[in-house]
Design a protein around this motif. Structure first.
Motif, PDB file in Angstrom:
ATOM      1  N   ALA A 246      -7.236 -11.423  11.662  1.00  0.00           N
ATOM      2  CA  ALA A 246      -8.034 -11.831  10.506  1.00  0.00           C
ATOM      3  C   ALA A 246      -7.213 -12.688   9.548  1.00  0.00           C
ATOM      4  O   ALA A 246      -7.706 -13.690   8.997  1.00  0.00           O
ATOM      5  N   LEU A 247      -5.950 -12.316   9.350  1.00  0.00           N
ATOM      6  CA  LEU A 247      -5.078 -13.095   8.478  1.00  0.00           C
ATOM      7  C   LEU A 247      -4.815 -14.482   9.054  1.00  0.00           C
ATOM      8  O   LEU A 247      -4.883 -15.493   8.335  1.00  0.00           O
ATOM      9  N   ASP A 313      -2.734  -4.035  -2.946  1.00  0.00           N
ATOM     10  CA  ASP A 313      -3.579  -4.909  -2.118  1.00  0.00           C
ATOM     11  C   ASP A 313      -4.114  -6.080  -2.936  1.00  0.00           C
ATOM     12  O   ASP A 313      -4.137  -7.224  -2.463  1.00  0.00           O
ATOM     13  N   ARG A 314      -4.564  -5.818  -4.153  1.00  0.00           N
ATOM     14  CA  ARG A 314      -5.159  -6.864  -4.990  1.00  0.00           C
ATOM     15  C   ARG A 314      -4.121  -7.898  -5.408  1.00  0.00           C
ATOM     16  O   ARG A 314      -4.384  -9.099  -5.411  1.00  0.00           O
ATOM     17  N   THR A 315      -2.937  -7.415  -5.769  1.00  0.00           N
ATOM     18  CA  THR A 315      -1.889  -8.357  -6.173  1.00  0.00           C
ATOM     19  C   THR A 315      -1.472  -9.229  -5.000  1.00  0.00           C
ATOM     20  O   THR A 315      -1.288 -10.445  -5.144  1.00  0.00           O
ATOM     21  N   PRO A 363     -12.982  -7.191   0.953  1.00  0.00           N
ATOM     22  CA  PRO A 363     -12.284  -6.311   1.901  1.00  0.00           C
ATOM     23  C   PRO A 363     -11.234  -7.044   2.726  1.00  0.00           C
ATOM     24  O   PRO A 363     -10.194  -6.486   3.060  1.00  0.00           O
ATOM     25  N   SER A 364     -11.510  -8.308   3.064  1.00  0.00           N
ATOM     26  CA  SER A 364     -10.551  -9.118   3.822  1.00  0.00           C
ATOM     27  C   SER A 364     -10.339 -10.438   3.074  1.00  0.00           C
ATOM     28  O   SER A 364     -10.970 -11.459   3.376  1.00  0.00           O
ATOM     29  N   THR A 368     -11.865 -14.182   3.986  1.00  0.00           N
ATOM     30  CA  THR A 368     -12.940 -14.629   3.084  1.00  0.00           C
ATOM     31  C   THR A 368     -12.596 -15.973   2.460  1.00  0.00           C
ATOM     32  O   THR A 368     -13.446 -16.860   2.355  1.00  0.00           O
ATOM     33  N   THR A 369     -11.342 -16.133   2.047  1.00  0.00           N
ATOM     34  CA  THR A 369     -10.907 -17.414   1.475  1.00  0.00           C
ATOM     35  C   THR A 369     -11.045 -18.539   2.492  1.00  0.00           C
ATOM     36  O   THR A 369     -11.506 -19.642   2.158  1.00  0.00           O
TER      37      THR A 369
END
Length: 398
Positions: A246-247, A313-315, A363-364, A368-369
């Motif tokens: 996914a990354l 995770d957010r950072t 979530p991903s 998503t980006t």
């Protein structure tokens, strides 16, 4: 069979201004070599930036990266604009350019110390080496180009004075480091505007646009290289293939979209005045810096997925999404706003920027980006096709 010796003019040519209307002006092999050597400094800065981010020192990392990248970008930019007007390609010109490359490699060696320990000694001397070589180039131009002698001497004097400031800064207390850095940056940026007040140099719009495009390619390529290394390291630690896939997919989609977005523009048509050219050229500081930071952000997220680092995770997601948003914003501003265009398609870029920033909480985030940036390209293509089909003398059906 022996090759014929170089002509006498190869050894030394008068450094007269090249025509701004020269046909088929393209980057030289020396300029391409210059860019490739500069990417070593970009790679070192991006790697040290990633290291500081992974350690959780976000503010320290961003500030240090901004300072180091300024030195890289400004030295590259000044050589590029000078070469556009005064590239003689004789022996002295080549030797002085190789001196600048040497300075860039010294700067690259000092980037980690500057970012991690705020020790700017090595990076400053590398930068000063590059800039003093430029002083010599400007003095050569002043001697051979009487019409623009005042402009060339203004560049030489301004650059020399600021370099004295950078060397003096090394002896000042560390508390004064940030303030003096800001003052000297303003002085550096002011030199071209002041030097070209009366008579402008004969930079070539198409050549400048090509040079900036080539450096954008190199920086985006460095992002892919950094991310590839991070993926390989994650695989060595037996990270989950599904998460890495996914990354990788999101990262590739993003970099492909950023490339498409940048090169969908026609930059030469914007470079019609000194004011517009300076705005466009200076704005690329954030274009280049954010493009390199995308690779650092992707590499950090790969390491984070593999269980390394100290970020939430957010950072970790924000470290990736914010540079992508900055890149999209700057390309939009530089290629649309500076041209004074007011088109319906312009709304797509601000919406995409908001969507990319919102992807931080998805979530991903990386995938998503990538999807958001790919949709931005698809939407711009569809609108362009629709506008072309409904142009003068055509119907929407066409």
């Amino acid at each position: 069979m022996s090759s014929s010796p170089p002509s006498p003019s190869f050894w030394h040519r008068p450094m007269v201004a090249r025509s701004a209307d020269e046909q088929h002006r393209a980057s030289t092999m020396l300029e391409l070599f210059f860019d490739l050597c500069f990417v070593a400094a970009v790679a070192q800065a991006a790697s040290a930036f990633e290291h500081e981010l992974a350690a959780g020192r976000i503010g320290h990392a961003v500030l240090g990266y901004a300072m180091v990248f300024f030195a890289i970008w400004w030295a590259w930019m000044n050589f590029t604009w000078f070469a556009s007007a005064y590239d003689t390609d004789d022996v002295p010109y080549r030797l002085l350019t190789l001196v600048q490359i040497t300075g860039a490699l010294v700067l690259a060696a000092g980037a980690p110390e500057a970012l991690e320990h705020e020790d700017f000694t090595v990076i400053t001397w590398g930068y000063v080496i590059m800039r003093l070589a430029m002083v010599t180039q400007w003095l050569r131009a002043a001697r051979s180009d009487p019409e623009r002698r005042r402009t060339c001497l203004g560049y030489a004097a301004g650059i020399l004075l600021v370099q004295i400031g950078w060397v003096v800064r090394l002896a000042l207390p560390q508390d004064a480091g940030l303030v003096t850095f800001a003052v000297l940056v303003v002085a550096e940026i002011a030199v071209p505007a002041l030097a070209e007040r009366k008579t402008t140099t004969t930079w070539h719009p198409h050549h400048i646009a090509e040079r900036y495009g080539l450096f954008t390619l190199i920086v985006l390529g460095e992002s892919i290289t950094a991310a590839t290394g991070a993926v390989r390291a994650a695989l060595d630690t037996h990270a989950a293939l599904g998460d890495l896939a996914a990354l990788v997919a999101g990262g590739l989609l993003t970099v492909f979209a950023l490339w498409w977005l940048y090169f969908a523009q026609s930059a030469p048509r914007l470079l019609t005045s000194l004011r517009t050219a300076l705005l466009w050229g200076y704005g690329h500081y954030l274009v280049f810096a954010s493009a390199a930071a995308v690779g650092s952000g992707l590499a950090l997220n790969v390491a984070h997925t593999a269980g390394h680092g100290h970020l939430s995770d957010r950072t970790a997601a924000a470290v990736y999404t914010v540079p992508v948003a900055v890149f999209i914003t700057l390309v939009w501003l530089l290629h649309h706003r500076t041209a004074g265009l007011r088109r319906a398609a312009d709304v797509l870029h601000p919406v995409a920027v908001l969507a990319v920033l919102a992807a931080t909480y998805a979530p991903s985030p990386i995938l998503t980006t990538g999807i958001v940036t790919a949709l931005l390209i698809a939407a711009t293509l569809l609108l362009a096709a629709r506008n072309a089909g409904s142009g003068p003398g055509q119907t929407a059906a066409h």
